[in-house]
Write an enzyme that holds these catalytic residues in place. Structure first.
Site, PDB file in Angstrom:
ATOM      1  N   GLU A 115      -3.470  -2.271   9.384  1.00 49.52           N
ATOM      2  CA  GLU A 115      -4.220  -1.707   8.258  1.00 49.52           C
ATOM      3  C   GLU A 115      -3.268  -0.962   7.325  1.00 49.52           C
ATOM      4  O   GLU A 115      -2.283  -0.400   7.776  1.00 49.52           O
ATOM      5  CB  GLU A 115      -5.263  -0.699   8.796  1.00 49.52           C
ATOM      6  CG  GLU A 115      -6.101  -1.268   9.917  1.00 49.52           C
ATOM      7  CD  GLU A 115      -6.948  -0.211  10.640  1.00 49.52           C
ATOM      8  OE1 GLU A 115      -7.169   0.881  10.088  1.00 49.52           O
ATOM      9  OE2 GLU A 115      -7.373  -0.503  11.772  1.00 49.52           O
ATOM     10  N   LYS A 117      -2.296   2.343   5.381  1.00 45.99           N
ATOM     11  CA  LYS A 117      -2.642   3.736   5.656  1.00 45.99           C
ATOM     12  C   LYS A 117      -3.078   4.391   4.353  1.00 45.99           C
ATOM     13  O   LYS A 117      -2.271   4.762   3.509  1.00 45.99           O
ATOM     14  CB  LYS A 117      -1.462   4.486   6.263  1.00 45.99           C
ATOM     15  CG  LYS A 117      -1.826   5.899   6.662  1.00 45.99           C
ATOM     16  CD  LYS A 117      -0.768   6.529   7.527  1.00 45.99           C
ATOM     17  CE  LYS A 117      -1.204   7.903   8.004  1.00 45.99           C
ATOM     18  NZ  LYS A 117      -1.470   8.840   6.906  1.00 45.99           N
ATOM     19  N   ASP A 119      -4.278   6.981   1.680  1.00 47.92           N
ATOM     20  CA  ASP A 119      -3.922   8.377   1.500  1.00 47.92           C
ATOM     21  C   ASP A 119      -5.156   9.136   1.023  1.00 47.92           C
ATOM     22  O   ASP A 119      -5.354   9.347  -0.164  1.00 47.92           O
ATOM     23  CB  ASP A 119      -2.778   8.480   0.487  1.00 47.92           C
ATOM     24  CG  ASP A 119      -1.963   9.732   0.694  1.00 47.92           C
ATOM     25  OD1 ASP A 119      -2.219  10.452   1.684  1.00 47.92           O
ATOM     26  OD2 ASP A 119      -1.076   9.992  -0.123  1.00 47.92           O
ATOM     27  N   TYR A 227     -12.281   2.790   9.538  1.00 48.55           N
ATOM     28  CA  TYR A 227     -11.129   2.353  10.325  1.00 48.55           C
ATOM     29  C   TYR A 227     -11.331   2.400  11.837  1.00 48.55           C
ATOM     30  O   TYR A 227     -10.484   1.926  12.578  1.00 48.55           O
ATOM     31  CB  TYR A 227      -9.845   3.079   9.921  1.00 48.55           C
ATOM     32  CG  TYR A 227      -9.812   4.577  10.154  1.00 48.55           C
ATOM     33  CD1 TYR A 227      -9.902   5.109  11.429  1.00 48.55           C
ATOM     34  CD2 TYR A 227      -9.654   5.450   9.077  1.00 48.55           C
ATOM     35  CE1 TYR A 227      -9.858   6.471  11.641  1.00 48.55           C
ATOM     36  CE2 TYR A 227      -9.596   6.822   9.281  1.00 48.55           C
ATOM     37  CZ  TYR A 227      -9.709   7.324  10.570  1.00 48.55           C
ATOM     38  OH  TYR A 227      -9.668   8.669  10.777  1.00 48.55           O
ATOM     39  N   LYS A 323       5.170   4.634   8.481  1.00 44.46           N
ATOM     40  CA  LYS A 323       5.069   5.171   7.120  1.00 44.46           C
ATOM     41  C   LYS A 323       6.159   4.657   6.195  1.00 44.46           C
ATOM     42  O   LYS A 323       7.260   4.353   6.622  1.00 44.46           O
ATOM     43  CB  LYS A 323       5.118   6.706   7.173  1.00 44.46           C
ATOM     44  CG  LYS A 323       4.006   7.296   8.054  1.00 44.46           C
ATOM     45  CD  LYS A 323       3.075   8.213   7.325  1.00 44.46           C
ATOM     46  CE  LYS A 323       3.670   9.512   6.952  1.00 44.46           C
ATOM     47  NZ  LYS A 323       2.707  10.530   6.565  1.00 44.46           N
ATOM     48  N   CYS A 417      24.608  18.468 -32.268  1.00 43.53           N
ATOM     49  CA  CYS A 417      24.788  17.288 -31.427  1.00 43.53           C
ATOM     50  C   CYS A 417      25.963  17.513 -30.467  1.00 43.53           C
ATOM     51  O   CYS A 417      27.050  17.876 -30.913  1.00 43.53           O
ATOM     52  CB  CYS A 417      25.039  16.062 -32.293  1.00 43.53           C
ATOM     53  SG  CYS A 417      25.485  14.609 -31.314  1.00 43.53           S
ATOM     54  N   CYS A 420      28.793  14.791 -31.769  1.00 43.78           N
ATOM     55  CA  CYS A 420      29.452  14.816 -33.083  1.00 43.78           C
ATOM     56  C   CYS A 420      29.272  16.145 -33.810  1.00 43.78           C
ATOM     57  O   CYS A 420      29.729  16.309 -34.943  1.00 43.78           O
ATOM     58  CB  CYS A 420      28.938  13.677 -33.958  1.00 43.78           C
ATOM     59  SG  CYS A 420      27.245  13.933 -34.533  1.00 43.78           S
ATOM     60  N   CYS A 435      19.884  13.977 -33.288  1.00 44.43           N
ATOM     61  CA  CYS A 435      21.145  14.222 -33.980  1.00 44.43           C
ATOM     62  C   CYS A 435      21.016  13.612 -35.366  1.00 44.43           C
ATOM     63  O   CYS A 435      20.531  12.494 -35.527  1.00 44.43           O
ATOM     64  CB  CYS A 435      22.284  13.557 -33.204  1.00 44.43           C
ATOM     65  SG  CYS A 435      23.766  13.268 -34.181  1.00 44.43           S
ATOM     66  N   CYS A 441      28.030   9.674 -35.777  1.00 41.52           N
ATOM     67  CA  CYS A 441      28.040  10.140 -34.390  1.00 41.52           C
ATOM     68  C   CYS A 441      28.529   9.021 -33.477  1.00 41.52           C
ATOM     69  O   CYS A 441      27.956   7.939 -33.440  1.00 41.52           O
ATOM     70  CB  CYS A 441      26.630  10.585 -33.999  1.00 41.52           C
ATOM     71  SG  CYS A 441      26.508  11.100 -32.287  1.00 41.52           S
TER      72      CYS A 441
HETATM   73  O1  D41 Z   1      -5.962   4.595   6.566  1.00 40.64           O
HETATM   74  C1  D41 Z   1      -5.862   5.603   7.291  1.00 40.64           C
HETATM   75  N1  D41 Z   1      -5.512   6.744   6.731  1.00 40.64           N
HETATM   76  C2  D41 Z   1      -6.128   5.539   8.737  1.00 40.64           C
HETATM   77  C3  D41 Z   1      -6.202   6.721   9.457  1.00 40.64           C
HETATM   78  C4  D41 Z   1      -6.318   4.313   9.410  1.00 40.64           C
HETATM   79  N2  D41 Z   1      -6.266   3.138   8.739  1.00 40.64           N
HETATM   80  N3  D41 Z   1      -6.538   4.291  10.734  1.00 40.64           N
HETATM   81  C5  D41 Z   1      -6.611   5.437  11.457  1.00 40.64           C
HETATM   82  N4  D41 Z   1      -6.841   5.357  12.786  1.00 40.64           N
HETATM   83  C6  D41 Z   1      -6.915   6.451  13.527  1.00 40.64           C
HETATM   84  C7  D41 Z   1      -7.170   6.305  14.999  1.00 40.64           C
HETATM   85  C8  D41 Z   1      -6.221   5.309  15.600  1.00 40.64           C
HETATM   86  C9  D41 Z   1      -6.985   7.610  15.696  1.00 40.64           C
HETATM   87  C10 D41 Z   1      -8.564   5.822  15.195  1.00 40.64           C
HETATM   88  C11 D41 Z   1      -6.443   6.706  10.827  1.00 40.64           C
HETATM   89  C12 D41 Z   1      -6.534   7.854  11.681  1.00 40.64           C
HETATM   90  N5  D41 Z   1      -6.770   7.690  13.018  1.00 40.64           N
HETATM   91  C13 D41 Z   1      -6.391   9.231  11.198  1.00 40.64           C
HETATM   92  N6  D41 Z   1      -6.564   9.677   9.987  1.00 40.64           N
HETATM   93  C14 D41 Z   1      -6.337  10.994   9.960  1.00 40.64           C
HETATM   94  C15 D41 Z   1      -5.993  11.404  11.192  1.00 40.64           C
HETATM   95  C16 D41 Z   1      -6.032  10.303  11.991  1.00 40.64           C
END
Ligand code: D41
Length: 680
Positions: A115, A117, A119, A227, A323, A417, A420, A435, A441
């Site tokens: 997946e 991640k 934010d 998720y 990450k 400047c 120059c 300038c 220049c």
């Molecule tokens: O997209 C995410 N930020 C994300 C966070 C994700 N795709 N999967 C996640 N899966 C988990 C577990 C494995 C513990 C079910 C998570 C997070 N945890 C998570 N987000 C913030 C703390 C943990």
């Protein structure tokens, strides 16, 4: 600096981390990047491990996540919301795989649910009898805040599940986030109202969810992707996991059939070796996604294997956040230097202590202009946050005010400047200081000649930037026209220039004399006259003397030419030294073919509007545009109901989606080439 004792350092870390926690979780206005917070927390945990006596109950290391806001009621999660461990490199990732295989006692292929991640903020949604009854933030993992009313305003979260065949209680875990476009709009509105903008979409999402008045949340355009699942069972608290599939990926699909949104990028990977490729692919496409992400999350897919692996502290052993390199880092502003550009614009450039950010080492960043320096309230010696996102040039985001040394120096903008010594001038309607030296220049001279010889202008083969600088410094040339007066003998006196290269360059200069009117206009480097405008001017006026003699009103009749550009053109040709250079260039034999005026039957694409998007591999975008225009077509920058055709190259993004939405015909690059071949 005096060396602190461990005890003093721990106290300092408590104070700093508590402050940053407050800024992050309560104010939604962090002043340092995440990496700095993580470093301080790691340092604290290490010190506490070395000196257990310093590990107190009130240490910030003892709680993860935010403190609950007073005004929201608290919710105890029926099953705790776990956290995620992080890795940052392929080595660390491989070590993770190795650990799992050892624990499972098998090196067989292991399927992963992969997946992006997101934010945003982790939340838990509780459905009873298929109806949303409660929503809570993750909080510290055990206790979060009740944000049910705010969650109800998120359009993509169903208030009622689509299927009634669900357990009495179903908890869904997922991420609430703010799409990039909504974030931009929100911040623009904030700026207009004079409010402080949010630092990033995550803070904006957090700030929006923490509104006590859910009407405000409703206006914020938040989104949600599920998720995982939390508690599944009956109201008496008996778990009924048999209702769930035994694959994490299939569980997400189960949620999807119930009407819960699932991120479309989620993939089931057949074995662990595909994870690195998934990571790289998502990293490559990061900028094209409509939401902010900071990495990938990779989860062992088989639930039985998950159970066998279990947890450490509060994080599962079967999942890992892999990450991306941090896009924001801290460094020190060591100096500010001023560069003079082609049009005389004086740009302050930040000289930074080199720092690794966004995957590269950065030691310079533009500070744009005086207004930007004022906005940042920056001083030399300051600790600053640097951001490098994608291929965008590094930016100074902000100053960390509480780290300003007493010795910090004001940034003084030059009144003359730096190259120059001519006086500088600032036009009322512009932020930049310029300038006034013009071609007197050396800096402007160099840039003007570099521009003149560049690929899209007269394209002088073998005349690089360094060579131009050398020629100007040696006083061998002062204007672009002087280039054509250079002899091979003269050139061969230059350092690192043999007879052969000198001959080659002279030949290249002769070849460059044959050009087009459009390229010549572009090569002059008139302010804000880019390739497209130059081409429009040439098509419209057909001859140089007509452009030179045109009034502001006449110029504004040309496509893309507004008042400012028209004025720049008139100003350019009013300056005696510019006219002299142009005359000199013509005297040196620069020439171009006459432009053919096409009759209507030679312009078969008249009245048709095209939009070009994505990367074309067989011709440049500018070339494609010019050739379509030569056939009478209009080429526009954005897709609308008036667009007739979208030409979509590789990696076409939002424009392609919009064209498909609007039912606009889509051509491939091959279609375009066939079309041009048919008519040209
Ligand atoms: O997209 C995410 N930020 C994300 C966070 C994700 N795709 N999967 C996640 N899966 C988990 C577990 C494995 C513990 C079910 C998570 C997070 N945890 C998570 N987000 C913030 C703390 C943990």
């Amino acid at each position: 600096m005096t060396q602190l004792t461990s005890q003093e350092r721990v106290a300092q870390l408590h104070q700093q981390i508590n402050q940053y926690n407050h800024e992050y979780y309560v104010l939604d206005q962090p002043t340092v990047p995440d990496v700095e917070y993580d470093r301080l927390m790691r340092e604290l945990i290490e010190l506490e491990q070395q000196h257990p006596a310093l590990k107190t109950l009130d240490s910030p290391s003892q709680k993860v996540g935010g403190e609950a806001l007073k005004a929201f009621t608290q919710v105890t999660h029926q099953l705790p919301m776990l956290s995620l461990d992080n890795v940052f490199s392929e080595d660390e990732w491989q070590a993770f795989i190795k650990r799992i295989q050892e624990r499972l006692g098998s090196s067989k292929a292991l399927a992963f649910c992969a997946e992006p991640k997101l934010d945003g903020l982790a939340v838990s949604l509780r459905y009873e009898h298929g109806v949303l009854v409660q929503a809570a933030t993750r909080g510290d993992g055990s206790v979060g805040e009740n944000i049910t009313e705010n969650i109800r305003t998120i359009k993509s979260i169903p208030l009622k599940l689509r299927d009634s065949q669900v357990p009495e209680v179903l908890e869904v875990r997922g991420e609430v986030f703010m799409p990039k476009a909504s974030f931009e709009t929100l911040n623009q509105q904030a700026k207009q109202k004079g409010d402080k903008p949010f630092a990033n979409p995550r803070n904006a999402a957090a700030g929006s969810l923490r509104q006590l008045d859910s009407k405000i949340t409703a206006k914020r355009n938040l989104a949600f992707y599920a998720y995982s699942v939390g508690f599944v069972g009956d109201l008496a608290g008996n778990q009924q996991d048999q209702w769930l599939a035994n694959s994490h990926y299939q569980r997400l699909e189960q949620l999807k059939t119930l009407g819960l949104p699932m991120c479309p990028e989620v993939k089931l990977l057949a074995d662990q070796n595909q994870c690195q490729r998934f990571y790289q692919d998502i990293l490559n496409r990061r900028d094209d996604l409509s939401y902010e992400i900071d990495g990938t999350v990779l989860k062992v897919d088989d639930i039985a294997a998950q159970q066998q692996l279990g947890f450490v502290a509060r994080a599962p052993r079967w999942a890992m956040a892999y990450k991306f390199p941090a896009q924001e880092e801290l460094t020190v502003l060591e100096d500010v230097e001023f560069q003079v550009g082609r049009t005389g614009a004086i740009t302050p450039v930040a000289r930074l202590k080199p720092v690794f950010v966004g995957g590269v080492t950065v030691s310079n960043a533009t500070l744009h202009n005086q207004d930007e320096i004022a906005r940042l309230a920056i001083k030399i010696g300051d600790t600053v946050i640097i951001r490098r996102a994608g291929d965008v040039i590094p930016q100074v985001v902000s100053v960390v005010a509480d780290r300003r040394p007493v010795s910090a120096q004001e940034v003084v903008f030059p009144t003359e400047c730096p190259v120059c010594q001519s006086p500088v001038k600032k036009r009322e309607d512009e932020a930049v200081v310029r300038c006034t030296g013009g071609l007197v220049c050396q800096a402007q001279r160099k840039e003007a000649i570099k521009h003149f010889a560049s690929r899209k202008a007269l394209d002088v083969d073998g005349l690089g930037d360094k060579l131009v600088e050398q020629l100007v410094d040696e006083n061998m040339i002062g204007t672009p026209a002087d280039l054509f007066k250079l002899t091979a003998t003269e050139l061969s006196t230059l350092e690192r220039m043999g007879q052969k290269s000198a001959d080659k360059l002279v030949n290249a200069l002769v070849a460059a004399k044959q050009t087009t009117l459009a390229k010549f206009i572009y090569a002059l480097g008139i302010r804000e006259v880019g390739e497209a405008t130059a081409s429009n001017l040439a098509q419209h006026f057909l001859a140089l003397d007509k452009i030179q003699a045109a009034t502001i009103e006449q110029l504004q009749k040309v496509d893309d030419v507004g008042e400012v550009v028209a004025k720049n053109i008139v100003d350019f040709f009013n300056a005696q030294n510019n006219v002299e250079v142009v005359t000199d260039l013509l005297a040196q034999g620069i020439h171009w073919p006459e432009i053919e005026v096409k009759s209507a039957d030679q312009q078969p694409l008249t009245d048709l509007t095209y939009v070009l998007t994505g990367t074309l591999s067989q011709l440049s975008r500018n070339d494609a545009k010019a050739r379509l225009q030569a056939l009478g077509a209009k080429v526009s920058g954005s897709v609308s109901a008036k667009t007739h055709y979208l030409v979509a190259g590789e990696k076409a993004g939002s424009k392609l989606a919009k064209a498909q939405d609007l039912g606009v015909a889509v051509l491939t690059e091959d279609d375009l080439i066939a079309l041009l071949a048919e008519h040209e």
